[in-house]
Enzyme design. Structure first.
Site, PDB file in Angstrom:
ATOM      1  NE  ARG A 169      -4.022  -1.990   0.211  1.00 27.72           N
ATOM      2  CZ  ARG A 169      -4.002  -3.267  -0.206  1.00 27.72           C
ATOM      3  NH1 ARG A 169      -2.939  -3.764  -0.804  1.00 27.72           N
ATOM      4  NH2 ARG A 169      -5.057  -4.037  -0.029  1.00 27.72           N
ATOM      5  CB  SER A 243      -8.672  -1.795   4.174  1.00 21.80           C
ATOM      6  OG  SER A 243      -9.000  -3.087   3.751  1.00 21.80           O
ATOM      7  CD  GLU A 339      -5.757   0.906   2.061  1.00 22.52           C
ATOM      8  OE1 GLU A 339      -6.666   1.452   1.403  1.00 22.52           O
ATOM      9  OE2 GLU A 339      -5.645  -0.330   2.183  1.00 22.52           O
TER      10      GLU A 339
END
Ligand code: FAD
Ligand code: EPU
Length: 343
Positions: A169, A243, A339
């Site tokens: 990520r 997420s 995130e």
């Protein structure tokens, strides 16, 4: 040629972010050609300074307040097979294309490699931003290069795999070059002969349920779509950004100590030194799964996903994320990292 740049003042971004937050941009514009983009940037440079935000599908952003600046929505469109060799097709997609539509196009053409990344919301241009990943594949596995416009230095740059510093990520665009480059197109290196990746347990289970006999990239895509639809909320019905936190990566030693205290803890080795822990498990253990206060909540099937039931504000969602981070830290001594991009 003059394209008549139009900056719309005080524009609601409700339809432009997957949390469905009704924040406003001081100025807003969209561009569907390089000429239009360059003209907009010229116009922007003549205005008193204000920050610039590039927006794709708005599916990985939390707006905590109005944007006191210019929001530029990327609408560059088109896909093209630009080259091929013995093993690969090289397919270039413009940054404003919808990611999932692009994946479906590649599957139809028999260009293999993106099937595990089916149904991820958002645009092609944002895919390198956090090296999107799902079900055992990340875009770094299929990435060839990208073209980006350097906003201040006013020139085009090409980034190859090593230049992007992709991680879990992560990429140079998420930190070092945030808001410095506008990604305008991405070229993927896709296989002529598929290399099926069914390493993620849930895929095999789903393929069995589907009674697949001779595996194809379309079958993998269908399985991934079914899994995702069974647990992830659809932003068109329930605001969310996927997420909200990353899965924390910790040392094996630390993992073993935690495992003694919490034998059920879920972790997968990343390499011989590190373990990736399921943040969903940590959050569930702290009692947040299915939590709701007013219009903000923690999803009932996937606690890593924070949701807006209607009229939550970005500040409400941010506050819930802080509370979750605090309780996970108190119980496990693990610091969760967001995130989602906070604006
Ligand atoms: P945006 O939200 O518009 O932008 C994200 C960031 O990238 C912002 O900082 C923005 O400024 C920047 N940016 C966008 N376009 C450009 C550009 N052209 N040039 C420079 N900067 C740019 N992600 C995963 O990795 N895996 C998943 O499985 C996954 N599942 C999801 C499921 C759901 C239901 C949702 C809502 C989200 C999910 N996500 C997932 C997150 C999201 O889909 C991805 O991060 C996606 O790549 C975001 O694309 P976007 O166009 O919406 O980006
Ligand atoms: N789990 C629980 N409780 C739950 C749900 C899950 O304890 O309610 C545990 C289970 O042990 C499960 C594990 O968490 O096996 C992992 O769950 P899941 O397979 O749903 O994946 P995830 O780790 O929560 C990650 C990505 C997703 C990606 C999926 C599939 C991150 C931060 N998230 O989720 O990406 O789609 O794997 O590969 O890495 C996103 O980035 O927005 C995103 C949705």
């Amino acid at each position: 040629m003059y394209h008549g740049t139009q900056f719309i003042p005080d524009r609601s971004l409700k339809a432009y972010n997957s949390f469905g937050l009704d924040v406003h941009a001081r100025l807003f514009a969209s561009f569907n050609s390089m000429d239009a983009l360059l003209e907009m940037l010229e116009h922007y440079n003549e205005l008193p300074y204000m920050p610039l935000l590039i927006l794709g599908g708005g599916s990985n952003i939390l707006f905590t307040r109005d944007v006191d600046g210019l929001v530029l929505k990327n609408d560059l469109k088109g896909f093209e097979l630009i080259d091929e060799d013995k093993d690969y097709f090289y397919v270039k997609a413009m940054a404003g294309e919808n990611w999932h539509q692009f994946v479906l196009y590649c599957i139809e053409k028999g260009y293999a490699g993106l099937e595990n990344l089916s149904l991820i919301p958002g645009s092609v241009g944002a895919s390198p931003m956090q090296n999107i990943g799902a079900y055992g594949v990340e875009i770094k596995d299929v990435f060839h290069s990208l073209e980006a416009w350097h906003i201040n230095e006013k020139h085009k740059e090409i980034f190859y795999l090593k230049d992007c510093e992709f991680g879990y990520r992560e990429s140079v665009f998420k930190e070092k070059y945030r808001n410095k480059f506008i990604i305008t197109s991405v070229t993927y290196r896709l296989r002529k002969v598929p290399d099926f990746n069914t390493s993620y347990g849930a895929i095999n289970e789903e393929l069995e349920k589907m009674k697949v006999k001779e595996l194809s990239i379309k079958d993998i895509s269908d399985a991934v779509i079914r899994i995702r639809q069974s647990k992830l909320p659809d932003p068109s019905h329930l605001g969310n950004a996927g997420s909200f936190f990353k899965n924390p990566v910790i040392s094996i030693g630390r993992f073993k100590t935690l495992e003694e205290k919490f034998p059920q803890i879920v972790g997968h080795p990343v390499n011989e030194h590190k373990v990736k822990i399921a943040a969903a498990w940590l959050i569930e253990q702290c009692g947040w799964k299915g939590f709701r206060k007013g219009d903000v909540g923690c999803h009932e099937k996937q606690p890593l996903v924070l949701v807006n039931y209607g009229n939550a504000t970005g500040a409400d969602i941010f506050k819930l994320s802080t509370d979750i981070m605090q309780s996970v830290f108190e119980k496990f001594g693990i610091h969760l990292e967001r995130e989602v991009n906070i604006v």
